[in-house]
Scaffold this motif. Sequence first.
Motif, PDB file in Angstrom:
ATOM      1  N   GLN A   1       0.845  -1.192   0.000  1.00 22.00           N
ATOM      2  CA  GLN A   1       0.000   0.000   0.000  1.00 22.00           C
ATOM      3  C   GLN A   1       0.880   1.241   0.000  1.00 22.00           C
ATOM      4  O   GLN A   1       1.915   1.272   0.665  1.00 22.00           O
ATOM      5  CB  GLN A   1      -0.899  -0.007   1.235  1.00 22.00           C
ATOM      6  CG  GLN A   1      -1.928   1.108   1.221  1.00 22.00           C
ATOM      7  CD  GLN A   1      -2.894   0.979   2.396  1.00 22.00           C
ATOM      8  OE1 GLN A   1      -2.806   0.042   3.193  1.00 22.00           O
ATOM      9  NE2 GLN A   1      -3.809   1.911   2.503  1.00 22.00           N
ATOM     10  N   VAL A   2       0.475   2.230  -0.743  1.00 19.56           N
ATOM     11  CA  VAL A   2       1.238   3.463  -0.873  1.00 19.56           C
ATOM     12  C   VAL A   2       0.362   4.633  -0.447  1.00 19.56           C
ATOM     13  O   VAL A   2      -0.831   4.652  -0.712  1.00 19.56           O
ATOM     14  CB  VAL A   2       1.705   3.677  -2.328  1.00 19.56           C
ATOM     15  CG1 VAL A   2       2.332   5.050  -2.504  1.00 19.56           C
ATOM     16  CG2 VAL A   2       2.685   2.580  -2.746  1.00 19.56           C
ATOM     17  N   SER A  27       5.020   0.491  -0.212  1.00 25.21           N
ATOM     18  CA  SER A  27       5.732  -0.466  -1.062  1.00 25.21           C
ATOM     19  C   SER A  27       6.127   0.197  -2.379  1.00 25.21           C
ATOM     20  O   SER A  27       5.508   0.008  -3.414  1.00 25.21           O
ATOM     21  CB  SER A  27       4.843  -1.677  -1.336  1.00 25.21           C
ATOM     22  OG  SER A  27       4.492  -2.306  -0.123  1.00 25.21           O
ATOM     23  N   ILE A  28       7.196   0.974  -2.310  1.00 24.85           N
ATOM     24  CA  ILE A  28       7.628   1.784  -3.438  1.00 24.85           C
ATOM     25  C   ILE A  28       8.888   1.224  -4.067  1.00 24.85           C
ATOM     26  O   ILE A  28       9.892   1.051  -3.374  1.00 24.85           O
ATOM     27  CB  ILE A  28       7.875   3.241  -2.995  1.00 24.85           C
ATOM     28  CG1 ILE A  28       6.576   3.867  -2.482  1.00 24.85           C
ATOM     29  CG2 ILE A  28       8.437   4.062  -4.162  1.00 24.85           C
ATOM     30  CD1 ILE A  28       6.768   5.209  -1.824  1.00 24.85           C
ATOM     31  N   ARG A 100       5.815   3.309  -8.961  1.00 26.64           N
ATOM     32  CA  ARG A 100       5.893   1.890  -9.308  1.00 26.64           C
ATOM     33  C   ARG A 100       5.985   1.099  -8.012  1.00 26.64           C
ATOM     34  O   ARG A 100       6.852   1.357  -7.169  1.00 26.64           O
ATOM     35  CB  ARG A 100       7.092   1.624 -10.207  1.00 26.64           C
ATOM     36  CG  ARG A 100       7.291   0.155 -10.559  1.00 26.64           C
ATOM     37  CD  ARG A 100       8.289  -0.033 -11.673  1.00 26.64           C
ATOM     38  NE  ARG A 100       7.762   0.441 -12.956  1.00 26.64           N
ATOM     39  CZ  ARG A 100       8.409   0.288 -14.105  1.00 26.64           C
ATOM     40  NH1 ARG A 100       9.598  -0.279 -14.139  1.00 26.64           N
ATOM     41  NH2 ARG A 100       7.875   0.740 -15.212  1.00 26.64           N
ATOM     42  N   HIS A 101       5.118   0.118  -7.873  1.00 23.64           N
ATOM     43  CA  HIS A 101       5.060  -0.674  -6.649  1.00 23.64           C
ATOM     44  C   HIS A 101       6.185  -1.703  -6.608  1.00 23.64           C
ATOM     45  O   HIS A 101       6.505  -2.324  -7.622  1.00 23.64           O
ATOM     46  CB  HIS A 101       3.705  -1.396  -6.563  1.00 23.64           C
ATOM     47  CG  HIS A 101       2.542  -0.476  -6.698  1.00 23.64           C
ATOM     48  ND1 HIS A 101       1.717  -0.487  -7.783  1.00 23.64           N
ATOM     49  CD2 HIS A 101       2.072   0.505  -5.883  1.00 23.64           C
ATOM     50  CE1 HIS A 101       0.773   0.440  -7.637  1.00 23.64           C
ATOM     51  NE2 HIS A 101       0.965   1.054  -6.493  1.00 23.64           N
ATOM     52  N   SER A 102       6.707  -1.929  -5.431  1.00 24.52           N
ATOM     53  CA  SER A 102       7.803  -2.891  -5.296  1.00 24.52           C
ATOM     54  C   SER A 102       7.307  -4.331  -5.381  1.00 24.52           C
ATOM     55  O   SER A 102       8.050  -5.220  -5.766  1.00 24.52           O
ATOM     56  CB  SER A 102       8.535  -2.667  -3.981  1.00 24.52           C
ATOM     57  OG  SER A 102       7.631  -2.771  -2.901  1.00 24.52           O
ATOM     58  N   SER A 103       6.051  -4.570  -5.038  1.00 25.39           N
ATOM     59  CA  SER A 103       5.535  -5.941  -5.013  1.00 25.39           C
ATOM     60  C   SER A 103       5.220  -6.459  -6.404  1.00 25.39           C
ATOM     61  O   SER A 103       5.519  -7.606  -6.738  1.00 25.39           O
ATOM     62  CB  SER A 103       4.288  -6.011  -4.137  1.00 25.39           C
ATOM     63  OG  SER A 103       3.316  -5.077  -4.593  1.00 25.39           O
ATOM     64  N   SER A 107       2.353   0.287 -11.921  1.00 28.74           N
ATOM     65  CA  SER A 107       2.437   1.705 -11.571  1.00 28.74           C
ATOM     66  C   SER A 107       1.056   2.310 -11.416  1.00 28.74           C
ATOM     67  O   SER A 107       0.089   1.855 -12.048  1.00 28.74           O
ATOM     68  CB  SER A 107       3.207   2.469 -12.649  1.00 28.74           C
ATOM     69  OG  SER A 107       4.533   2.023 -12.752  1.00 28.74           O
TER      70      SER A 107
END
Length: 121
Positions: A1-2, A27-28, A100-103, A107
């Motif tokens: 979650q961001v 999670s970036i 952009r999510h790390s998981s 994007s």
Amino acid sequence: QVQLVQSGGGLVQPGGSLRLACAASGSIFSINDMGWYRQGPGKERELVASCSSAACTNYADSVKGRFTISRDNARNTVYLQMNSLKPEDTAVYYCNAYIRHSSSLSSALYWGQGTQVTVSS
């Protein structure tokens, strides 16, 4: 979650200064564009200033020479330094960021919660 969390803003007299900050967390994987928008009373939301991943050079004509946008990539934070404020700068200011999510490496565009800036004597 961001999420994007804004700070700063408030009431200032004409000619005064304020600084806004917007910090991204969660999670970036990476952040591309970051920017500031504003929505005045009875007006549509408009771009104030924005940064690409490489540079912060895009400004609305109405704020050129008075506002400065900057970003701290190490802190995932974008700032807006506002000088020589005018009553017409009164608005709710919003930050956004294309993240952009790390998981999943997908994007999405995220917005801050908004903060009121009032320029009045």
